[in-house]
Scaffold this active site. Structure first.
Site, PDB file in Angstrom:
ATOM      1  N   ARG A  42      48.482  26.257  -3.288  1.00  0.00           N
ATOM      2  CA  ARG A  42      48.036  26.631  -4.632  1.00  0.00           C
ATOM      3  C   ARG A  42      48.217  25.513  -5.651  1.00  0.00           C
ATOM      4  O   ARG A  42      47.883  25.682  -6.825  1.00  0.00           O
ATOM      5  CB  ARG A  42      48.754  27.904  -5.077  1.00  0.00           C
ATOM      6  CG  ARG A  42      48.265  29.115  -4.291  1.00  0.00           C
ATOM      7  CD  ARG A  42      48.777  30.475  -4.774  1.00  0.00           C
ATOM      8  NE  ARG A  42      49.543  30.495  -5.978  1.00  0.00           N
ATOM      9  CZ  ARG A  42      50.827  30.870  -6.064  1.00  0.00           C
ATOM     10  NH1 ARG A  42      51.491  31.247  -5.008  1.00  0.00           N
ATOM     11  NH2 ARG A  42      51.441  30.874  -7.229  1.00  0.00           N
ATOM     12  N   ASN A  43      48.754  24.365  -5.227  1.00  0.00           N
ATOM     13  CA  ASN A  43      48.861  23.238  -6.136  1.00  0.00           C
ATOM     14  C   ASN A  43      47.451  22.695  -6.376  1.00  0.00           C
ATOM     15  O   ASN A  43      46.675  22.530  -5.436  1.00  0.00           O
ATOM     16  CB  ASN A  43      49.762  22.150  -5.539  1.00  0.00           C
ATOM     17  CG  ASN A  43      50.103  21.076  -6.552  1.00  0.00           C
ATOM     18  OD1 ASN A  43      49.217  20.379  -7.051  1.00  0.00           O
ATOM     19  ND2 ASN A  43      51.376  20.945  -6.852  1.00  0.00           N
ATOM     20  N   LEU A  44      47.124  22.419  -7.612  1.00  0.00           N
ATOM     21  CA  LEU A  44      45.761  22.002  -7.980  1.00  0.00           C
ATOM     22  C   LEU A  44      45.497  20.506  -7.867  1.00  0.00           C
ATOM     23  O   LEU A  44      44.392  20.057  -8.155  1.00  0.00           O
ATOM     24  CB  LEU A  44      45.456  22.444  -9.415  1.00  0.00           C
ATOM     25  CG  LEU A  44      45.275  23.941  -9.637  1.00  0.00           C
ATOM     26  CD1 LEU A  44      45.131  24.239 -11.123  1.00  0.00           C
ATOM     27  CD2 LEU A  44      44.074  24.445  -8.872  1.00  0.00           C
TER      28      LEU A  44
END
Length: 173
Positions: A42-44
């Protein structure tokens, strides 16, 4: 309850042609386990890279690093080591910074440093800047643009993903 664990930074992913250096604080638990920068799904960060450089965020990690190097962009962390509970930057203790006084002369093309999130920015100001103690060291930063950016971490929810990606695209372009 999780305990403080001593952790060390990943090796820098920097090529000799690096012009933009992206710095985080310290890789989270998933990144540490995989030995990959920004491995949390979920890290962008890789979404920002895909939007800016058209590097497929789902490509194998080594292919993404190679493409990022082709885009003259490198990855490392402000901290060399620290103790921390799980992946929480708020629990960082005993922080020691990487040696940027030695790094910058080795990569003289670096002209921009992008700091991923407030914690990274704070450690840059508190630990790294004082390490440039004399005038010769200070000259190493004279032509380097330092940009503080919103954290790409899923823990930082103050901004929408679209706003984060826009800020990163502007800084990496």
């Amino acid at each position: 309850m999780s305990r403080q664990t001593v952790i060390s930074a990943l090796a820098p992913a920097i090529s000799v042609s690096c012009q933009i250096l992206v710095l985080g604080s310290m890789p989270g638990a998933i990144s540490q386990k995989k030995a990959e920068y920004y491995a949390h799904p979920r890290n962008l960060f890789w979404d920002c890279v895909e939007t800016t450089f058209q590097i497929d965020r789902n490509a194998p990690y080594q292919a993404r690093l190679a493409a990022l190097n082709d885009a003259h962009t490198g990855l490392w962390d402000v901290l060399a080591s620290c103790s921390r509970k799980a992946s929480s930057d708020a629990t960082i203790r005993d922080a020691k910074c990487n040696d940027f006084v030695k790094l910058l002369p080795a990569y003289p093309q670096i002209n921009r440093i992008c700091l991923n999130g407030r914690t990274t920015f704070d450690y840059w100001c508190r630990l790294v800047i004082p390490s440039f103690a004399d005038e010769l060291d200070e000259e190493l930063l004279a032509d380097v643009e330092i940009i503080g950016l919103p954290s790409t971490s899923p823990a930082h929810a103050a901004l929408s993903p679209a706003a984060k990606i826009d800020a990163w695209r502007a800084a990496l372009s």
